[in-house]
Write a protein that holds these residues in place. Structure first.
Motif, mmCIF file in Angstrom:
data_model
loop_
_atom_site.group_PDB
_atom_site.id
_atom_site.type_symbol
_atom_site.label_atom_id
_atom_site.label_comp_id
_atom_site.label_asym_id
_atom_site.label_seq_id
_atom_site.Cartn_x
_atom_site.Cartn_y
_atom_site.Cartn_z
ATOM 1 N N VAL A 263 79.906 29.643 53.078
ATOM 2 C CA VAL A 263 79.906 30.574 51.936
ATOM 3 C C VAL A 263 80.122 29.800 50.635
ATOM 4 N N ILE A 264 81.100 28.868 50.647
ATOM 5 C CA ILE A 264 81.382 28.089 49.425
ATOM 6 C C ILE A 264 80.219 27.148 49.115
ATOM 7 N N GLY A 265 79.629 26.561 50.168
ATOM 8 C CA GLY A 265 78.475 25.682 49.965
ATOM 9 C C GLY A 265 77.327 26.433 49.313
ATOM 10 N N ALA A 266 77.105 27.679 49.757
ATOM 11 C CA ALA A 266 76.027 28.484 49.174
ATOM 12 C C ALA A 266 76.325 28.782 47.707
ATOM 13 N N LEU A 267 77.609 29.043 47.405
ATOM 14 C CA LEU A 267 77.980 29.279 45.999
ATOM 15 C C LEU A 267 77.741 28.019 45.173
ATOM 16 N N ALA A 268 78.132 26.861 45.707
ATOM 17 C CA ALA A 268 77.932 25.592 44.997
ATOM 18 C C ALA A 268 76.435 25.355 44.767
ATOM 19 N N TRP A 269 75.641 25.651 45.785
ATOM 20 C CA TRP A 269 74.175 25.503 45.683
ATOM 21 C C TRP A 269 73.655 26.340 44.517
ATOM 22 N N LEU A 270 74.178 27.582 44.458
ATOM 23 C CA LEU A 270 73.717 28.510 43.417
ATOM 24 C C LEU A 270 74.078 27.984 42.025
ATOM 25 N N VAL A 271 75.299 27.462 41.895
ATOM 26 C CA VAL A 271 75.731 26.923 40.599
ATOM 27 C C VAL A 271 74.834 25.757 40.203
ATOM 28 N N VAL A 272 74.560 24.847 41.156
ATOM 29 C CA VAL A 272 73.684 23.699 40.848
ATOM 30 C C VAL A 272 72.300 24.194 40.445
ATOM 31 N N VAL B 23 72.707 25.795 36.893
ATOM 32 C CA VAL B 23 73.232 24.991 35.780
ATOM 33 C C VAL B 23 72.520 23.643 35.629
ATOM 34 N N ALA B 24 72.206 22.981 36.747
ATOM 35 C CA ALA B 24 71.676 21.607 36.664
ATOM 36 C C ALA B 24 70.429 21.476 35.776
ATOM 37 N N PRO B 25 69.452 22.386 35.873
ATOM 38 C CA PRO B 25 68.275 22.214 35.012
ATOM 39 C C PRO B 25 68.586 22.403 33.533
ATOM 40 N N ARG B 26 69.715 23.074 33.213
ATOM 41 C CA ARG B 26 70.063 23.326 31.813
ATOM 42 C C ARG B 26 71.046 22.296 31.275
ATOM 43 N N ARG B 27 71.367 21.312 32.070
ATOM 44 C CA ARG B 27 72.343 20.303 31.684
ATOM 45 C C ARG B 27 71.832 19.503 30.486
ATOM 46 N N ARG B 28 72.757 19.078 29.595
ATOM 47 C CA ARG B 28 72.353 18.188 28.504
ATOM 48 C C ARG B 28 71.926 16.850 29.117
ATOM 49 N N PRO B 29 71.011 16.124 28.456
ATOM 50 C CA PRO B 29 70.625 14.815 28.991
ATOM 51 C C PRO B 29 71.864 13.935 29.152
#
Lengths: 130, 320
Positions: free
Chosen positions: B14-23, B26-32
């Motif tokens: 369950v936590i892994g799936a939540l972490a996946w969702l956050v990545v 958020v990851a594509p919107r990360r600053r360079p």
């Protein structure tokens, strides 16, 4: 352009290609001699030759009663296709898998931007590098 | 004990799936990413492997109150303060109810999806490895040592290829057309890849990336590739100086413009980023450690404190 299964050659297949690159056209028995593996029969070499010509890497001509094989691709061309296939394997993901290249070759880069970089580098070399 | 394992696995997924969702969000919107190659590599891998390490950290932390209680390190018994119907994440008081289909079905379903991604990636990886072996077999020995072999190509190519004992392949075109100084740089750079086990690590990154859609992790992989190249440039620069490495990069790049070779491709603009990094290296700093350290402390605290209770509540809620 050749694809994965055709380019994934076995050890005997590369040895056969090496022999044909060195000696030109040969009959299976001659290839067997050139490969120099007494543990492998002429028949095994023949089927490797057959596989390679099915893949289009060899051409075979019937001369009197037997086939004569010659390479249909140069070492250089085969290497080029292999590098292309290896690089393309993960190309769509942004990664490279087990490959690391010194500089990118297909990179979009204008002549001008390279000239600008070269000027910067020349200035720095003149100042004396650390 | 299997009951505890069942609940820990359930919570981890369950936590892994939540972490996946956050990545994924958020990851594509990360600053360079900024800073040294070490910092950027660490941060990109932290994102990439988040679905694995985040659940491990949180579940391990959530198990801590139970372990501490069992060892007598905590005053009073944590579990006895809960109602009896409550599912405990505790070693000393393993959960009573187990074998509930949902606690197995959910993790197995999620792991099955992940496994499918890994299998697809594994098949590609195996094919790439097979092709690499053929190319190395078809290469010829060089005068630079057993780790360096030659390929018969006019295009100026230098690649490191392989997993456990990678081989450096140089093209005959590179040898005949680059200056001796640039060739030294190329060799030092490629040998740095071998020493750092870069190809093996990138290979593993490729598997982690297979768990995400390509558009989510494309930039993370490109960041990792750029940081890896810059790190090897820096190793080469130790013996020749940074500007000479930059000059060698520009030299090989200009040859490639004359003979564009097979479709090798790294992130666009990588050459410029590498030259700039060599000429204007960022000042060394450890400030980048703050953000990941904060995240780690927060996850442990969340695991021990609310995470522990939330997981237990979630279990109780889902299983009744």
């Amino acid at each position: 352009m050749l694809r994965f299964p055709d380019l994934a050659l076995g050890e005997l297949e590369t040895a056969v290609l090496e022999a044909l690159w060195t000696h030109g056209s040969m009959k299976p028995a001659e290839v067997h001699g050139a490969v120099g593996r007494p543990d492998i029969s002429v028949n095994t070499v023949s089927s490797a030759l057959k596989r390679l010509s099915d893949k289009g890497l060899l051409t075979r001509d019937k001369v009197s009663h037997s086939y004569v094989y010659r390479a249909n691709i140069t070492r250089s061309e085969l290497q080029r296709q292999l590098i292309g296939a290896i690089a393309a394997q993960f190309g769509d993901t942004g990664g490279q898998g087990l490959l690391a290249a010194f500089v990118d070759i297909a990179e979009e880069r204008g002549d001008d931007s390279l000239r600008d970089l070269e000027r910067l580098i020349a200035d720095r070399l003149e100042e004396g590098d650390e | 004990m299997t009951d505890l394992l069942e609940l820990a696995l359930f919570s981890a997924v369950v936590i892994g799936a939540l972490a996946w969702l956050v990545v994924a969000v958020v990851a594509p919107r990360r600053r360079p990413a900024q800073g040294s190659p070490v910092a950027r590599t660490f941060l990109a891998r932290a994102w990439l492997y988040a679905p694995v390490w985040v659940p491990l950290v949180v579940v391990a932390a959530a198990l801590m109150p139970g372990v501490a209680g069992a060892l007598g390190l905590l005053p009073g018994d944590h579990c006895l303060s809960h109602p009896a119907s409550h599912h405990h994440l505790c070693v000393a008081h393993p959960p009573e109810e187990a074998g509930i289909w949902m606690t197995w079905a959910l993790p197995l379903g999620a792991l099955g999806v992940a496994l499918a991604g890994l299998v697809v990636c594994g098949r590609r990886a195996w094919q790439q490895w097979r092709l690499a072996r053929v190319l190395i077999q078809l290469s010829e020995p060089s005068s630079f040592g057993p780790d360096v072999r030659l390929i018969d190509q006019d295009a100026p190519l230098a690649v490191t290829l392989g997993l456990l004992r990678p081989t450096v392949l140089l093209s005959t075109g590179l040898l005949s057309r680059t200056s001796p100084g640039a060739l030294d740089v190329v060799l030092a750079h490629e040998r740095a890849h071998v020493a750092r086990r870069d190809t093996l690590l990138s290979f593993l990154d490729q598997f982690a990336a297979a768990l995400f859609p390509a558009r989510v992790v494309g930039r993370l992989l490109a960041d990792l590739t750029l940081a890896r190249e810059q790190a090897c440039d820096a190793v080469a620069a130790r013996s020749t100086g940074r500007a000479r490495v930059a000059a060698a990069l520009a030299e090989v790049a200009s040859l490639n413009m004359v003979t564009p070779a097979v479709g090798l491709s790294i992130a666009a603009g990588a050459l410029e980023a590498r030259v700039m990094h060599l000429l204007y290296p960022p000042a060394p700093t450890w400030r980048w450690v703050l953000a990941p350290a904060t995240v780690l402390v927060t996850l442990v605290a969340a695991g021990v404190g609310p995470g522990h209770s939330v997981i237990e509540f979630l279990l109780t809620f889902l299983l009744h």
